[in-house]
Write an enzyme that holds these catalytic residues in place. Sequence first.
Site, PDB file in Angstrom:
ATOM      1  N   SER A 447       0.750  -1.657   0.169  1.00  0.00           N
ATOM      2  CA  SER A 447      -0.027   0.204  -0.028  1.00  0.00           C
ATOM      3  C   SER A 447       0.643   1.596   0.090  1.00  0.00           C
ATOM      4  O   SER A 447       0.767   1.969  -0.728  1.00  0.00           O
ATOM      5  CB  SER A 447      -1.298  -0.260   0.997  1.00  0.00           C
ATOM      6  OG  SER A 447      -0.260  -0.007   2.564  1.00  0.00           O
ATOM      7  N   HIS A 475      -5.862  -3.250  -1.642  1.00  0.00           N
ATOM      8  CA  HIS A 475      -5.351  -2.402  -3.376  1.00  0.00           C
ATOM      9  C   HIS A 475      -5.407  -2.895  -4.753  1.00  0.00           C
ATOM     10  O   HIS A 475      -4.636  -2.485  -5.432  1.00  0.00           O
ATOM     11  CB  HIS A 475      -3.841  -1.813  -2.736  1.00  0.00           C
ATOM     12  CG  HIS A 475      -3.810  -0.786  -1.614  1.00  0.00           C
ATOM     13  ND1 HIS A 475      -4.940   0.546  -2.062  1.00  0.00           N
ATOM     14  CD2 HIS A 475      -3.327  -1.066  -0.801  1.00  0.00           C
ATOM     15  CE1 HIS A 475      -4.769   0.852  -0.970  1.00  0.00           C
ATOM     16  NE2 HIS A 475      -4.038  -0.231   0.071  1.00  0.00           N
ATOM     17  N   LYS A 506     -12.340   0.289  -0.899  1.00  0.00           N
ATOM     18  CA  LYS A 506     -11.498   0.917  -2.435  1.00  0.00           C
ATOM     19  C   LYS A 506     -12.247   0.610  -3.262  1.00  0.00           C
ATOM     20  O   LYS A 506     -13.059   1.671  -3.624  1.00  0.00           O
ATOM     21  CB  LYS A 506     -10.173   0.378  -2.112  1.00  0.00           C
ATOM     22  CG  LYS A 506      -9.477   1.017  -0.540  1.00  0.00           C
ATOM     23  CD  LYS A 506      -8.118   0.109  -0.567  1.00  0.00           C
ATOM     24  CE  LYS A 506      -7.691   0.567   0.717  1.00  0.00           C
ATOM     25  NZ  LYS A 506      -7.553   0.044   2.087  1.00  0.00           N
TER      26      LYS A 506
END
Length: 662
Positions: A447, A475, A506
């Site tokens: 990240s 991610h 996200k």
Amino acid sequence: MTDTVNAHPDTARIRERVVQVIAARTLYDESHLRPESHFEADLGIDSVILESVLVSVREHFGLPAALPTGPTTVGELVDAVAAALAGPGDNRPAPVAPAAAAAGSAGSAPTAGDTAAGAPGEGDSGADAAGADDPVTEAVVAAAMRQTQYQRHQLDLDADLEGELGVDSVVLTSVVAEATERLGLSGAAPDVAGATTLRALADALRGFVAAPPATAPATGPEGSEGSDPGRSGTAPASGPDGWDHRSMKDFTEQRDADLFAKTRSFAGYLRSREKDRLYWYGMPLHSQCGNRAVIFDELEGREREFLMFASNNYLGLANHPSVIEAVVDATRTFGATHTGSRFIGGTNMLHKELERRLAAFKQRPACIVYPGGYSANLGAISALVKSYDTLVVDRLNHMSIVDGARLSGAVRKIYRHNDMADLERILSRSAAEGTGGRLIVADGVFSMHGDVCDLPEIVRLAKEYDARVMIDDAHATGVLGVRGSGTAEHFGLKGEVDLELGTMSKSLAGMGGFVVGEEEVVEYLRYYSNSYVFAANIPAGVAAGLIASIDVIESEPERLKRLWTNIGTLRDRLLDAGFDLEHSESAILPIVIGDERRAMEMGRAVRARGLFCQTVVYPGVPLGDARLRVSVTCEHTPRDLELAAEIFVDAARETGVLPGTP
């Protein structure tokens, strides 16, 4: 009870070791663990923790059979261990041989007779032998036991702190602070940079013990900010230029009888950083978060519009009309929330459908949804991995993985970032010891660095050394792979990774976390993940929005293509300008600066020019590795990317990160 135990010369040694094991498993100070201390009433040790303590005590002493579950006090447990060591027909405790206990925990537990065969202290482990007459080493070992939950016989003084003991920089700070406290050293915790073993740490501290105690003038009345300068983190460390050289690391181990003393010290530090406009964390949005966003600048007292490069909304779904409509409709139908866990009134038909859709999207048999991505790591790791197992982790994994390891109490091994030779070395040694199971956990996309784990090698080594694999795709979901399903798809390894974990805050534009894998594993997690069983579920409206997000990802693949076009455009511009982006292969572009002050100053210069991105300092990254973290989304326009590159270059020249003048 106590009198009987005290009648034997070996009992003091037994009591000492039992107390150390309890302290390591519970983080109690040893002085609180008195013979009459009741496990529940006095110490708050419930049946689950007590079972872990009993298993650890058995391993430590190499006992061939389980201890009785009856002991209710520390003294009774000492009695039980003494009786087990004495063996049938002998009321005298046998001598304690920690080395034999260590061998037992490695898979070849000796009998009580074997343990008693040697003379007292014969064959002691390195920590025992060196610490017996050396107060500095003893202080280091005792501190390491409490901060890592290792038992004494597991702490080889020459073992590498990260690779073999899993002691990262954060834990090492706590070990040093406690050892310093035990040794009665005044002043801030000494700098032991470069110490990679407990022996080296003890050697470094020995120099401070031998040195005359430093005295520092008090800067205020007792209990006020800046008082007690001997405690870490309280005294400003201004240099000749007036710069306060402290970081957030300096406030993690400040000790004081007043629990809130550290908060006053940190408040002064924080205000000074905000006064210099270097800390901008937590500024509130006053608009949707797209390629641009309106943020209330609390330092200037006004709203400002920024180019937004600090959002993880990679596919722009947080603002998609279908997603918003699904959230609103489901909320009207099912209400704001369920006020319950999945087991107790908190399961809605939409939660079941969301799990089905996530499993299908990830092409795995089953899925479990947690309240958050952080709780998914905590719950999955602590449910599957126990104190007798080994957790093998990348050095740069997310903090939720680190905390999951701590909660599990497992032996933690840290391999150098994406270093597969180091991973193999750790797996080989762990397999040779033959203790418990092994779980390798790594971020799919790291990240703060933007690079991707070496999944093909991780999978190969896991098969060779009989380990399981869990990949955190926080991610990577919505970013990697032809369909955006994550790291396994990116490498063509679908079905080869045991567990794939992700967050839905996200790319999926919602809230919650999830784990996909084989059905029996997922069902086990439902019953043994405390962060699932004992936590409220995500609202039905959120679940509906997440289902709509998956629909959009599958029906609008051009969003993923546009994201990668934008990533390539900005990455090329930044590389051409001379920035260090490390090995980024994702939507996260790190502008590596190193020095914390210069990174904060460049972040300030970037924001002054109307661009918002993250300035990452300790504990987000280690000291000396500060950076700006730039997040690219599919919503950025070509003009946004061009303007962003210009802003970064101008700000870097102004602050000396790049040569030249703005």
